[in-house]
Scaffold this motif. Sequence first.
Motif, PDB file in Angstrom:
ATOM      1  N   ILE A   1      65.924  10.435 -74.008  1.00 60.24           N
ATOM      2  CA  ILE A   1      65.358  10.092 -72.646  1.00 60.24           C
ATOM      3  C   ILE A   1      64.380   8.987 -72.824  1.00 60.24           C
ATOM      4  O   ILE A   1      63.420   9.221 -73.683  1.00 60.24           O
ATOM      5  N   GLU A   2      64.331   7.854 -72.060  1.00 64.19           N
ATOM      6  CA  GLU A   2      63.485   6.711 -72.216  1.00 64.19           C
ATOM      7  C   GLU A   2      62.651   6.787 -70.852  1.00 64.19           C
ATOM      8  O   GLU A   2      62.988   7.126 -69.723  1.00 64.19           O
TER       9      GLU A   2
ATOM     10  N   ASP B   1      57.113  -2.249 -74.396  1.00 63.56           N
ATOM     11  CA  ASP B   1      57.492  -3.341 -73.615  1.00 63.56           C
ATOM     12  C   ASP B   1      59.118  -2.987 -73.644  1.00 63.56           C
ATOM     13  O   ASP B   1      59.874  -3.593 -74.784  1.00 63.56           O
ATOM     14  N   LYS B   2      59.834  -2.753 -72.516  1.00 63.00           N
ATOM     15  CA  LYS B   2      61.399  -2.420 -72.517  1.00 63.00           C
ATOM     16  C   LYS B   2      62.074  -3.573 -72.745  1.00 63.00           C
ATOM     17  O   LYS B   2      63.287  -3.497 -73.448  1.00 63.00           O
ATOM     18  N   LYS B   3      61.406  -4.654 -72.009  1.00 67.86           N
ATOM     19  CA  LYS B   3      62.286  -6.103 -72.089  1.00 67.86           C
ATOM     20  C   LYS B   3      62.485  -6.486 -73.595  1.00 67.86           C
ATOM     21  O   LYS B   3      63.667  -7.013 -74.042  1.00 67.86           O
TER      22      LYS B   3
ATOM     23  N   TRP C   1      51.336   3.855 -80.982  1.00 68.66           N
ATOM     24  CA  TRP C   1      50.763   2.897 -81.875  1.00 68.66           C
ATOM     25  C   TRP C   1      49.384   2.009 -81.151  1.00 68.66           C
ATOM     26  O   TRP C   1      48.553   1.818 -81.653  1.00 68.66           O
ATOM     27  N   PHE C   2      49.395   2.432 -79.936  1.00 67.39           N
ATOM     28  CA  PHE C   2      48.461   1.675 -79.124  1.00 67.39           C
ATOM     29  C   PHE C   2      47.604   2.621 -78.466  1.00 67.39           C
ATOM     30  O   PHE C   2      46.538   2.495 -77.762  1.00 67.39           O
TER      31      PHE C   2
ATOM     32  N   MET D   1      53.450  -2.413 -70.623  1.00 65.02           N
ATOM     33  CA  MET D   1      53.425  -3.612 -69.955  1.00 65.02           C
ATOM     34  C   MET D   1      53.138  -3.352 -68.539  1.00 65.02           C
ATOM     35  O   MET D   1      52.217  -3.890 -67.927  1.00 65.02           O
ATOM     36  N   HIS D   2      53.928  -2.583 -67.766  1.00 66.80           N
ATOM     37  CA  HIS D   2      53.850  -2.244 -66.603  1.00 66.80           C
ATOM     38  C   HIS D   2      52.457  -1.658 -66.368  1.00 66.80           C
ATOM     39  O   HIS D   2      52.014  -2.131 -65.041  1.00 66.80           O
TER      40      HIS D   2
END
Length: 265
Positions: free
Chosen positions: A77-78, A43-45, A192-193, A84-85
């Motif tokens: 790099i991200e 989740d970037k936010k 982790w998911f 989430m998206h």
Amino acid sequence: MSSERKLNIICWSGGKDSTATIVLAHELGIPIDLIVISLLWFDKKRRIYAEYPEVIEWIFSYAIPLFESWGYKVKVIESDKDYMHWFYHTIERTEHEDRKSKLSGWLIGGMCAMNREKINPIKRYLKSLGRNYQEYIGIAADEPKRLERVHRKGQISLLEQKGIIEEQTYDILRPYSLISPTYKFSKRGGCWFCPNQKVKEFAYLKTNHPELWAELVTFDSVPNKVSEGFKYGKTFKEISDKVDAYIANPPPVQLSLFDFIYEEM
Ligand code: SF4
């Protein structure tokens, strides 16, 4: 075509093989222009990475500063889009009517949408350099199938050149304390998911990162997912029950609950 020399670039995953490649380059005095690592977001936010928190801490607080002290530049790099998206993505274009307007939901093992999020930004970044480059890849000498791909793509494996097999990479990393925390609880790095994780790895997640496990519990309660298959057709509830059973009754052969670096389950 530019007359500049090719840039030497190491693609670093944080895993033992690519980290050992950086150490070898350093010890052999190979001029490395750039180390590139691609990190995924859950989740970037909320700034929750896909890698385990202890791995992120190790990457930013220990490994990168060490590489930089060797004179190597590290580019992080991200991913553009986070899990989430993809989880909340509504399926519109599909031949299967029954899937239309449903949420993409859980990642599908073997067809993981997040994989693209890792690879595509790296490709874009390397292209944006506008220079020829030589990629160094961390593939060990005892991985013939993967080495075939390396040769086909014109990449170089220093581990192969030095005849270093996977198990020997730990000996290269140990003197620099560069063994990722991943290997305390898993044989492989990753998210982790990740649905490819074993029950004992999910048990580690639930025990050590209950706040992340809670994210999966929340996902499980979201309605209208295209499938309830969390891990190769098994529901989250089915896996969660196995995880609880593992935590309550860990296999007796283990020295400790998570001492399973070399043990399969
Ligand atoms: S580690 Fe698993 S979840 Fe993460 S990108 Fe790879 S396959 Fe997907």
